[in-house]
Design an enzyme around this catalytic site. Structure first.
Site, mmCIF file in Angstrom:
data_model
loop_
_atom_site.group_PDB
_atom_site.id
_atom_site.type_symbol
_atom_site.label_atom_id
_atom_site.label_comp_id
_atom_site.label_asym_id
_atom_site.label_seq_id
_atom_site.Cartn_x
_atom_site.Cartn_y
_atom_site.Cartn_z
ATOM 1 N N TRP A 34 1.090 -1.165 0.099
ATOM 2 C CA TRP A 34 -0.019 0.097 0.091
ATOM 3 C C TRP A 34 0.993 1.165 -0.056
ATOM 4 C CZ3 TRP A 34 -0.549 4.325 3.024
ATOM 5 C CH2 TRP A 34 -1.970 4.939 3.002
ATOM 6 N N SER A 100 4.517 -6.017 2.527
ATOM 7 C CA SER A 100 3.581 -5.317 3.286
ATOM 8 C C SER A 100 2.214 -5.718 3.530
ATOM 9 C CB SER A 100 3.725 -3.768 2.745
ATOM 10 O OG SER A 100 3.218 -3.014 3.795
ATOM 11 N N MET A 101 1.341 -4.914 2.899
ATOM 12 C CA MET A 101 -0.216 -5.175 2.887
ATOM 13 C C MET A 101 -0.341 -6.552 2.347
ATOM 14 S SD MET A 101 -3.022 -2.973 0.974
ATOM 15 C CE MET A 101 -4.151 -4.248 1.323
ATOM 16 N N ASP A 229 12.851 -0.943 9.817
ATOM 17 C CA ASP A 229 11.495 -0.557 9.180
ATOM 18 C C ASP A 229 10.810 0.376 10.223
ATOM 19 O OD1 ASP A 229 8.862 -0.831 8.432
ATOM 20 O OD2 ASP A 229 9.068 -2.730 7.307
ATOM 21 N N HIS A 258 11.352 0.097 5.449
ATOM 22 C CA HIS A 258 10.400 -0.748 4.892
ATOM 23 C C HIS A 258 10.319 -1.202 3.629
ATOM 24 C CE1 HIS A 258 6.119 -2.202 5.106
ATOM 25 N NE2 HIS A 258 5.857 -1.453 4.174
#
Length: 278
Positions: A34, A100-101, A229, A258
């Site tokens: 995202w 991530s997502m 991160d 990240h």
């Protein structure tokens, strides 16, 4: 390049844009974070294809070049969209890489659709097992106050929010770890994110509990994370995901923010290719 219909029926068709290198190689499906798109895998797709793999990326509903419906921004639907991609392209013996997502899609897909098509999975800087800090999840790194502040910032100043977010995305200890051009490439991707979709997806990745999904995983797992991160902290996510999945492997990239698939692309790719070769 393909347009995949994820849902059928009156007013329910959702077209997902996918890029597929094709060929006979074992498929690797890269699921973006995202609020980006499949283009965020530009540092991984060529090396993977060069190593002989069939590389598939796709844009999540509401993002990139995919349809932007008003509904469906929950992980059951995201997982069903992923299932549609795998079915339409008839992919088998697949490695899913969720960033991530996108890690949430991987976890929910396996618990919802099983592992018949899946060889192995990678959780990269992933939001699993559960980000929301609560009484029953005290290790969750995302407080309700922080989540509300993010939502308010996105609602009131979308351009300013994304400008700062992409800086934080690629920074470790306040220092940007990519070039300004690379940051701006990510910022450009946010321009293709539907505002409603971005808000709804933010709520989904911030509040969805994947602990039971992880418990059902029955394929080899690599957890890949940066130790710097600042968006999805290692101790609150990657380290917990590793502990939750028996037999999983944890690879930590020192100094990785990240967006470590860009900032530390060589290390990321080396670890990923080593895992794929097993």
């Amino acid at each position: 390049m393909s347009e995949i219909t994820a849902h059928h029926g009156l007013l329910k068709n959702v077209e997902l844009h996918a890029d597929d290198t094709g060929g006979p190689g074992r498929p690797v499906v890269l699921i973006h974070g995202w609020p980006l798109s499949g283009e965020s895998w530009s540092e991984q797709a060529p090396p993977l294809a060069g190593a002989g793999y069939r590389v598939v990326t796709y844009d999540r509903r509401g993002f990139g070049r995919s349809s932007k419906p008003r509904t469906g921004y929950d992980y059951d639907t995201f997982a069903d969209d992923l299932a549609a991609v795998l079915a339409e392209l008839d992919l088998r013996d697949v490695t899913l890489v969720g960033f991530s997502m996108g890690g949430g899609e991987v976890a929910r897909y396996l618990s919802r659709h099983g592992s018949d098509r899946i060889r192995s999975v990678v959780f990269a800087a992933a939001v699993t097992p559960y980000l929301r800090h609560s009484d029953d999840n005290p290790e969750g790194p995302l407080t309700d106050e922080a989540a509300a502040a993010m939502e308010k910032a996105l609602r009131t100043d979308e351009e300013g929010f994304y400008d700062q977010f992409t800086r934080d995305f690629f920074s470790a200890d306040g220092v940007l770890k990519v070039t300004e051009e690379q940051r701006r490439q990510a910022l450009a991707m946010t321009g293709d994110a539907d505002h409603h979709a971005a808000l709804a997806a933010m709520h989904a990745w911030g509040t969805t509990d994947f602990r039971q999904d992880l418990a059902r995983i029955d394929v080899p797992v690599l957890v890949l994370h940066g130790d710097s991160d600042g968006i999805v902290p290692l101790e609150g996510s990657g380290a917990r995901t590793h502990r939750a999945i028996a037999g999983s492997e944890l690879a930590v990239i020192p100094g990785g923010p990240h967006g470590l698939n860009v900032s530390h692309a060589d290390a990321f790719n080396e670890i990923l290719l080593s895992f794929l070769a097993r």
